[in-house]
Scaffold this motif. Structure first.
Motif, PDB file in Angstrom:
ATOM      1  N   ARG A  75      42.482  22.501  45.766  1.00 32.17           N
ATOM      2  CA  ARG A  75      41.660  22.540  44.552  1.00 32.17           C
ATOM      3  C   ARG A  75      40.160  22.436  44.842  1.00 32.17           C
ATOM      4  NH1 ARG A  75      43.260  25.171  42.634  1.00 32.17           N
ATOM      5  NH2 ARG A  75      42.699  24.789  40.472  1.00 32.17           N
ATOM      6  N   SER A 100      38.191  26.571  40.771  1.00 36.14           N
ATOM      7  CA  SER A 100      37.278  27.266  39.852  1.00 36.14           C
ATOM      8  C   SER A 100      37.815  27.200  38.425  1.00 36.14           C
ATOM      9  CB  SER A 100      37.025  28.705  40.295  1.00 36.14           C
ATOM     10  OG  SER A 100      38.214  29.406  40.465  1.00 36.14           O
ATOM     11  N   TYR A 135      38.310  36.508  43.720  1.00 34.34           N
ATOM     12  CA  TYR A 135      38.844  37.417  44.751  1.00 34.34           C
ATOM     13  C   TYR A 135      37.717  38.129  45.496  1.00 34.34           C
ATOM     14  CZ  TYR A 135      42.921  36.182  42.160  1.00 34.34           C
ATOM     15  OH  TYR A 135      43.910  35.443  41.544  1.00 34.34           O
ATOM     16  N   ASP A 194      33.277  35.896  37.496  1.00 38.16           N
ATOM     17  CA  ASP A 194      34.386  35.199  38.158  1.00 38.16           C
ATOM     18  C   ASP A 194      34.772  36.013  39.387  1.00 38.16           C
ATOM     19  OD1 ASP A 194      36.737  34.097  39.040  1.00 38.16           O
ATOM     20  OD2 ASP A 194      37.599  33.808  37.047  1.00 38.16           O
ATOM     21  N   THR A 234      36.117  30.518  44.998  1.00 37.31           N
ATOM     22  CA  THR A 234      37.154  29.505  45.247  1.00 37.31           C
ATOM     23  C   THR A 234      37.651  29.534  46.689  1.00 37.31           C
ATOM     24  OG1 THR A 234      39.332  28.732  44.506  1.00 37.31           O
ATOM     25  CG2 THR A 234      38.989  31.107  44.472  1.00 37.31           C
ATOM     26  N   SER A 278      40.785  28.831  47.042  1.00 35.94           N
ATOM     27  CA  SER A 278      42.224  28.908  46.775  1.00 35.94           C
ATOM     28  C   SER A 278      42.883  30.178  47.300  1.00 35.94           C
ATOM     29  CB  SER A 278      42.483  28.859  45.268  1.00 35.94           C
ATOM     30  OG  SER A 278      42.124  27.617  44.740  1.00 35.94           O
ATOM     31  N   LYS A 279      42.121  31.233  47.463  1.00 35.45           N
ATOM     32  CA  LYS A 279      42.728  32.537  47.734  1.00 35.45           C
ATOM     33  C   LYS A 279      42.579  32.923  49.208  1.00 35.45           C
ATOM     34  CE  LYS A 279      43.470  32.611  43.300  1.00 35.45           C
ATOM     35  NZ  LYS A 279      44.802  32.457  42.759  1.00 35.45           N
ATOM     36  N   ASN A 318      41.582  40.080  38.079  1.00 35.76           N
ATOM     37  CA  ASN A 318      42.984  39.657  38.090  1.00 35.76           C
ATOM     38  C   ASN A 318      43.523  39.927  36.685  1.00 35.76           C
ATOM     39  OD1 ASN A 318      45.448  38.335  38.167  1.00 35.76           O
ATOM     40  ND2 ASN A 318      44.559  36.288  38.093  1.00 35.76           N
TER      41      ASN A 318
HETATM   42  C1  LIG Z   1      40.396  35.299  38.218  1.00 37.36           C
HETATM   43  C2  LIG Z   1      40.711  33.885  38.537  1.00 37.36           C
HETATM   44  N1  LIG Z   1      39.783  32.953  38.308  1.00 37.36           N
HETATM   45  C3  LIG Z   1      40.032  31.663  38.576  1.00 37.36           C
HETATM   46  C4  LIG Z   1      41.241  31.255  39.098  1.00 37.36           C
HETATM   47  C5  LIG Z   1      41.457  29.784  39.347  1.00 37.36           C
HETATM   48  O1  LIG Z   1      41.523  29.525  40.704  1.00 37.36           O
HETATM   49  P1  LIG Z   1      41.353  28.061  41.300  1.00 37.36           P
HETATM   50  O2  LIG Z   1      41.289  27.099  40.165  1.00 37.36           O
HETATM   51  O3  LIG Z   1      42.530  27.845  42.159  1.00 37.36           O
HETATM   52  O4  LIG Z   1      40.050  28.085  42.065  1.00 37.36           O
HETATM   53  C6  LIG Z   1      42.237  32.192  39.349  1.00 37.36           C
HETATM   54  C7  LIG Z   1      43.551  31.774  39.867  1.00 37.36           C
HETATM   55  O5  LIG Z   1      44.496  32.496  39.970  1.00 37.36           O
HETATM   56  C8  LIG Z   1      41.968  33.547  39.057  1.00 37.36           C
HETATM   57  O6  LIG Z   1      42.883  34.489  39.253  1.00 37.36           O
END
Ligand SMILES: Cc1ncc(COP(=O)(O)O)c(C=O)c1O
Length: 373
Positions: free
Chosen positions: A242, A98, A201, A198, A231, A233-234, A171
């Motif tokens: 990615r 993201s 989470y 965004d 995402t 990713s989490k 975050n």
């Molecule tokens: C609030 C927030 N947005 C976006 C991202 C980017 O995540 P990614 O590029 O891994 O999807 C992060 C990563 O820590 C995040 O904390």
């Protein structure tokens, strides 16, 4: 060969003014002298738990066919995401994480001198999104509960505001907004301002009893173009692959993202892994539940040591510490535990701890007891 002398026209001025890369630090940047492989990664909001075994198997299978380019339209993955989110498939745009989408939305929405309204402290990528385009970041302090201040952000919107980014759960503070609050902000924006929610989470927020805002934003008939970013990713434990995605509020927003992206931006291995991970919600639930347990253990432990945490629902906890944050981070790193600090103005004495395994929690609390003792 000597470096060529700097060109007066390259790179363009706003890029030349950006700080050099170097963020975020990883274990390999540690000056502690400890073998990087033995340092606990509690600084980047990663999942300490690997992805679903089904995702691992799908990625292993896909890797045997990487002589071919991936599907540039990510059809299988966006079909599954449409079924999962209720957003039509044609309005889902994949990103190389993201993070890539956050950079891209700046290219779509911002010109020099425009303004971007964001919460602070929040994700550092927003500052880069503004700076790369010569736009001004207008940062509005989060509420006491660590959620973005919707009223403060609406007040900060001017005729120059072209982008508002809401991060919920936020975050690094971990507070989240209700659907009514998100819709109130969305309704307060003019058609000339893009809204990004965004939701990196999102899954943690839902696990903690939070709302799903998408249907309500879509039904609210808001004037502003909007998208929600999520995402793998989490909560899916796939940061290294990615894969992020934009759930767009209209075909026009999706088309704009489509026009500027690179053609094959998500690898075949990543697409296969994300599709399989999405199909294994039981595994995601187990990551979320183990994260909740460790988050509660960390909060209880750091409160006993004199820290004052924000009430987070994420896989991280931001807390004020009795010692300067820089000292706490350095002394923990010397003991093999890497955590982060907030870095935003007014938050100098705040640290951010990413939840890890049960063993990581034990090690963190033992080291922190020595540092703060
Ligand atoms: C609030 C927030 N947005 C976006 C991202 C980017 O995540 P990614 O590029 O891994 O999807 C992060 C990563 O820590 C995040 O904390």
């Amino acid at each position: 060969m000597a470096d060529a002398s700097p060109s007066p026209t390259f790179p363009k001025t706003v890029i030349g003014a950006l700080p050099a890369p170097g963020w975020p630090p990883t274990q390999r940047d540690s000056t502690s002298g400890i073998d990087p492989a033995r340092i606990r990664r509690m600084n980047l909001n990663e999942s300490p738990f690997p992805p679903s075994p089904r995702a691992v198997a799908a990625m292993q299978e896909a890797v045997t066919r990487v002589n071919y380019y991936p599907d540039p339209q990510w059809r299988d993955l966006t079909a599954a995401l449409a079924a999962h989110t209720g957003i039509p498939q044609g309005r889902i745009v994949m990103g190389h994480g993201s993070d890539e989408l956050i950079v891209q939305v700046g290219r779509l929405a911002l010109a020099e001198g425009d303004e971007v309204v964001v919460p602070t402290p929040s994700f550092p990528g927003y500052a880069k999104c503004a700076a790369v385009n010569g736009a001004r970041l207008v940062a509005v302090k989060v509420r006491q509960d660590g959620a973005p201040d919707v009223d403060g952000m609406l007040e900060a919107v001017t005729g120059r505001t072209r982008l508002v980014i809401l991060c919920t759960p936020n975050n690094p503070t971990g507070g989240m907004l209700t659907t009514d609050e998100v819709v109130r902000l969305a309704r307060g924006l003019p058609a000339t301002t893009m809204l990004v929610v965004d939701e990196a989470y999102y899954e943690y927020g839902r696990h903690a009893g939070g709302d799903d805002h998408l249907a309500a934003i879509a039904a609210a008939g808001i004037a502003a173009p909007w998208a929600s970013f999520r995402t793998f990713s989490k909560a899916y434990g796939m940061a290294g692959m990615r894969v992020g995605y934009a759930l767009c509020g209209s075909d026009a927003v999706a088309l704009a993202f489509q026009k500027i992206r690179s053609t094959f931006n998500v690898s075949a291995v990543a697409q296969a892994g994300a599709l399989a991970a999405l199909g294994d919600q039981e595994h995601t639930r187990s990551i979320l539940e183990r994260t909740r347990v460790e988050r509660e253990r960390i909060v209880a432990g750091i409160v006993r040591l004199g820290c004052e945490p924000f009430p987070s629902v994420g896989n991280f906890i931001a807390a004020r510490t009795p010692k300067p944050a820089g000292t706490v981070c350095a002394e923990l790193e010397a003991r093999g535990v890497m955590i982060g600090r907030l870095g935003a103005p007014g938050f100098d004495d705040y640290i951010r701890i990413t939840t890890g395994t049960a063993d990581d929690t034990d090690a963190l609390l033992a080291a922190l007891a020595e540092v703060l003792g």
